[in-house]
Design a protein around this motif. Sequence first.
Motif, short mmCIF file in Angstrom:
data_model
loop_
_atom_site.label_atom_id
_atom_site.label_comp_id
_atom_site.label_asym_id
_atom_site.label_seq_id
_atom_site.Cartn_x
_atom_site.Cartn_y
_atom_site.Cartn_z
N GLN A 160 -1.35 -2.27 4.44
CA GLN A 160 -2.43 -0.79 4.73
C GLN A 160 -2.51 -0.85 6.14
O GLN A 160 -2.74 1.03 5.39
CB GLN A 160 -3.68 -1.49 4.84
N LYS A 194 -6.16 1.95 -13.51
CA LYS A 194 -7.63 2.79 -12.50
C LYS A 194 -6.80 3.85 -11.83
O LYS A 194 -7.13 4.65 -10.59
CB LYS A 194 -7.57 1.64 -11.66
N GLN A 238 -1.83 0.63 -9.41
CA GLN A 238 -2.97 0.60 -9.51
C GLN A 238 -3.42 1.55 -8.16
O GLN A 238 -3.26 1.83 -7.39
CB GLN A 238 -4.09 0.11 -9.87
N SER A 239 -4.49 2.39 -7.90
CA SER A 239 -5.41 2.91 -7.57
C SER A 239 -6.47 2.19 -6.75
O SER A 239 -6.84 1.08 -7.00
CB SER A 239 -6.87 3.65 -8.23
N LEU A 240 -6.21 1.92 -5.01
CA LEU A 240 -7.38 1.41 -4.67
C LEU A 240 -8.60 1.69 -5.08
O LEU A 240 -8.81 0.20 -4.83
CB LEU A 240 -7.19 1.93 -3.18
N THR A 241 -9.27 3.03 -5.25
CA THR A 241 -10.04 3.22 -5.25
C THR A 241 -10.07 4.40 -6.44
O THR A 241 -9.73 5.04 -6.80
CB THR A 241 -11.14 4.79 -4.31
N GLU A 242 -10.92 3.57 -7.48
CA GLU A 242 -10.58 3.91 -9.25
C GLU A 242 -10.63 5.06 -9.89
O GLU A 242 -11.96 5.84 -9.11
CB GLU A 242 -11.68 3.28 -9.79
N ARG A 243 -9.54 5.92 -9.51
CA ARG A 243 -8.33 6.75 -10.26
C ARG A 243 -9.01 8.05 -9.24
O ARG A 243 -9.08 9.02 -9.32
CB ARG A 243 -10.10 7.67 -11.32
N ASN A 244 -9.71 7.62 -8.08
CA ASN A 244 -8.68 8.56 -7.22
C ASN A 244 -7.72 8.87 -6.54
O ASN A 244 -7.41 9.34 -5.59
CB ASN A 244 -10.15 7.33 -5.23
N LEU A 249 -3.33 4.79 -2.59
CA LEU A 249 -4.36 5.34 -1.36
C LEU A 249 -4.64 6.65 -1.95
O LEU A 249 -4.55 7.33 -2.84
CB LEU A 249 -3.97 5.19 -0.38
N ASP A 250 -5.82 6.94 -1.93
CA ASP A 250 -6.73 8.18 -2.33
C ASP A 250 -5.88 9.18 -1.71
O ASP A 250 -4.89 9.34 -0.68
CB ASP A 250 -7.74 7.93 -2.00
N TYR A 306 0.57 -0.87 0.03
CA TYR A 306 0.29 0.05 -0.50
C TYR A 306 1.07 1.10 0.06
O TYR A 306 1.49 1.75 0.17
CB TYR A 306 -0.98 -0.22 1.28
#
Length: 140
Positions: free
Chosen positions: A41, A113, A88-94, A66-67, A25
């Motif tokens: 995390q 992402k 990659q982003s944990l939350t898509e595109r954040n 992470l965001d 993370y």
Amino acid sequence: MLRITTFALGLATLCSGPVLSETYYIAPPGTVSAGIADGSQARPFVGVETPFALAKVKGGDTLLLLDGAYGPVYLHRNHSFDQPVVIQSLTERNAQIDFIQISNAARNITLRKLGVWPSDPAAGRNYLIRAFDSTSDIIL
């Protein structure tokens, strides 16, 4: 004797299997982590380049961002892998990145992402993602 040799070779093959991949993370630069960052995390590495600089990343690993705002990301030193490394982003595109530059024979990197746009459009950058001709197997 042949059975013992065959058994020993089979056992050696099983024991020399692939190294398990890791998931790390990553927190945006400027994040303060409680305790020593270990890529979990609860204690993420700070900045995308950190796990690479610490020689933690190997082929097959995943870096989950992470965001937050990451600024520019430079993937260049010791970034050549036998299997894909996924960022990659944990939350898509954040996970927002200003731009990504990939150079110095980087190989087998997959970007997913991610939100890539300049936080300051007036900065006048001519590219959002740039890969030099010495790179290969880069997937967006």
